[in-house]
Design an enzyme around this catalytic site. Structure first.
Site, PDB file in Angstrom:
ATOM      1  N   SER A  73      18.827  35.358  33.655  1.00 56.53           N
ATOM      2  CA  SER A  73      18.321  36.479  34.433  1.00 56.53           C
ATOM      3  C   SER A  73      16.822  36.668  34.157  1.00 56.53           C
ATOM      4  O   SER A  73      16.036  35.759  34.453  1.00 56.53           O
ATOM      5  CB  SER A  73      19.137  37.726  34.117  1.00 56.53           C
ATOM      6  OG  SER A  73      18.917  38.739  35.070  1.00 56.53           O
ATOM      7  N   HIS A 207      27.422  38.476  37.277  1.00 57.05           N
ATOM      8  CA  HIS A 207      26.057  38.220  36.828  1.00 57.05           C
ATOM      9  C   HIS A 207      26.003  37.696  35.391  1.00 57.05           C
ATOM     10  O   HIS A 207      25.155  36.867  35.063  1.00 57.05           O
ATOM     11  CB  HIS A 207      25.219  39.495  36.951  1.00 57.05           C
ATOM     12  CG  HIS A 207      23.777  39.297  36.614  1.00 57.05           C
ATOM     13  ND1 HIS A 207      22.954  38.436  37.327  1.00 57.05           N
ATOM     14  CD2 HIS A 207      23.003  39.824  35.624  1.00 57.05           C
ATOM     15  CE1 HIS A 207      21.740  38.447  36.797  1.00 57.05           C
ATOM     16  NE2 HIS A 207      21.747  39.271  35.762  1.00 57.05           N
TER      17      HIS A 207
END
Length: 233
Positions: A73, A207
């Protein structure tokens, strides 16, 4: 080899503590502690991903050991910018392993999470996952982490991609099948920024899919690092 692991927003070096033993004999595992957290709690919080990447790259540029960068990320963006900073120092990284992030030259919705109230930001953390439930039950500890988290989100939300030469290194790009922020074409688009061979793989999960299956990630590194090391010989 030296594997440098860069954290997601709000993360710290402790995330990769167990990797040192898991990858013993393959790579030295480094996880630079970012300002404002962990052992550097109280240091001025960073405000720019490219500037932070320059700070991380500077000591690496003078070491002869081949460097592989890993990030998830925000860490993926930071790893990419660190590789670019090293390239400006004349150092080509041995490889990149990037997860949970669309290619940065693509349009990306500005979320302005750094402007959220603490309560709204906590709800956002619950939505995206990756934060231990126990932390939400410790409001005094959570309150201590929010300033660093907001600083990280500010860097991500205000990040502006700058065109530059493609990185001449191999890369592995990972995405979660259920992560709406990284549709598969956005992962393949990393090939436009990386000139070496790029492998793209989609894993089950949202995620934080790599946190949910860390053993699979370590297995991938154990398989990939010797190949990249041989290519540098």
């Amino acid at each position: 080899m030296r594997l440098v692991c860069l954290p997601h927003a709000g993360g710290s070096a402790v995330l990769y503590r167990t990797w040192k033993a898991a990858l013993l004999g393959l790579a030295t595992v480094d996880s630079p502690e970012l300002p404002g957290r962990g052992s550097r709690h109280g240091a001025p919080l960073p405000t720019s991903l490219p500037a932070l990447a320059e700070d991380i790259a500077a000591p690496l540029a003078h070491r002869p050991v081949p460097v592989v960068l890993y990030g998830h990320s925000m860490g993926a963006l930071l790893a990419f910018e660190t590789a670019r900073a090293l390239a400006r120092h004349g150092v080509t990284v041995a490889g990149l392993v990037l997860s949970g992030r669309a290619a940065p030259h693509l349009p990306f919705p500005r979320l302005d999470r750094h402007l959220m109230s603490d309560a709204a930001l906590i709800e956002e953390l619950k939505r995206i996952g990756g934060t231990p439930d126990a932390l939400f039950r410790r409001p005094e500890i959570l309150a201590m982490t929010l300033p660093a988290l907001k600083a990280d989100f500010r860097m991500v939300d205000t990040y502006a991609f700058t065109p530059g030469p493609a990185l001449a290194c191999p890369a592995v790009i990972l995405g979660g099948a259920d992560d709406p922020a990284t549709p598969e074409p956005s992962l393949h688009a990393w090939r436009e920024l990386i000139a070496g061979p790029v492998a793209v793989d989609i894993w089950p999960g949202g995620h934080f899919f790599v946190r949910e299956d860390e053993e699979r990630l370590l297995t991938l590194l154990k398989r990939t690092l010797p190949v990249w090391r041989a290519a540098r010989a």
